[in-house]
Design an enzyme around this catalytic site. Structure first.
Site, PDB file in Angstrom:
ATOM      1  CG  HIS A 145      -2.076  -0.812   1.143  1.00 55.01           C
ATOM      2  ND1 HIS A 145      -2.141  -2.184   1.248  1.00 55.01           N
ATOM      3  CD2 HIS A 145      -3.384  -0.632   0.955  1.00 55.01           C
ATOM      4  CE1 HIS A 145      -3.260  -2.823   1.095  1.00 55.01           C
ATOM      5  NE2 HIS A 145      -3.934  -1.763   0.802  1.00 55.01           N
ATOM      6  CE  LYS A 149      -3.918  -0.537   4.894  1.00 54.10           C
ATOM      7  NZ  LYS A 149      -5.081   0.184   5.046  1.00 54.10           N
TER       8      LYS A 149
END
Length: 255
Positions: A145, A149
């Site tokens: 990601h 995040k």
């Protein structure tokens, strides 16, 4: 049937994508926006609130939540307690919190959805991975990601691991005398297999499940290159929760 929608976390990337999705659907009405750091009192004629308590008694049907793990549980509980059917893409819920929220939704007879991932391709990856785990019990999950995040591993990775656990033969992978010369090198352990989290700028949301067996391997991968990939699933969730009387965990429960 018109559905009135509140979007919490509307200033974030996912929240802004959700706002655009609601605006583009003629059956959905954007009724309110929520963000504790918002400066404006309205955006394009839609009222903006900085505290969820200001929404008590507000006329809306669905609460879309793309906020942060720190407030997601409280927001979802608030939505259920005040008659808004939650559609939650924020991750970081514990198993106990999900159980509590499902019980509350049953008590209130309000539908809802908590989904670690709204991309249809990601849902299919989870389903395929669970099916493969029956035959390939040796596996590892790698999720990738963007570097902003906050939680690791991702909710998608945890959900994938939970589905695999339901069908996989219990097995502790790796050498019995395995030693990490650098702590964390083997990733997080889940039911005998490993989950690895990658965080890099330029990424959006990606996951691989790698299976290994004698003489062969199988790799399943899903990539979200743009946050628009999640919006079809959010739309499905919004339309579904108003017809239900219980919160579910996982978009696959509505497909």
């Amino acid at each position: 049937m018109e559905i009135k929608v509140i979007v919490a976390g509307f200033r974030g990337r996912m929240g802004s994508a959700a706002v655009n999705m609601v605006k583009e659907d003629e059956d959905l009405i954007l009724s309110a926006l929520l963000d504790p750091f918002a400066k404006d009192t309205e955006v394009d004629g839609v009222p903006v609130f900085t505290d969820k308590s200001q929404l008590i008694g507000f006329d809306a049907d669905v609460w879309i939540d793309f906020t942060t793990p720190a407030v997601a549980y409280d927001n979802t509980r608030f939505a259920l307690e005040h008659g808004f059917a939650p559609v939650v893409g924020t991750t970081g819920f514990t198993e106990d919190e999900i159980v509590e929220l499902i019980a509350l939704s049953e008590d209130k007879k309000i539908g809802g959805l908590i989904a670690p991932n709204f991309a249809i391709g990601a849902i299919l990856l989870m389903e395929f991975a669970a099916k493969a785990a029956k035959y390939f019990p040796d596996l590892e999950i790698i999720e990738l990601h963007h570097d902003n995040k906050k939680d690791a591993p991702s909710g998608t990775a945890i959900k994938t691991a939970e589905l695999i656990r339901e069908v996989r033969q219990p097995k502790q992978q790796g050498a019995a005398d395995e030693v990490e010369s650098l702590k964390g090198a083997r990733g997080a352990e889940f039911d005998g297999f490993r989950i690895h989290s990658v965080r890099l700028p330029g990424l959006v949301a990606h996951q691989e499940v790698i299976f290994g067996a004698q003489g062969e391997g199988l790799t399943l991968r899903h990539d979200s290159y743009d946050r628009k990939s999640f919006m079809s699933g959010v739309n499905i969730g919004v339309r579904a929760v108003v017809k239900r009387d219980k919160l579910v965990y996982g978009l696959e429960k509505l497909l």
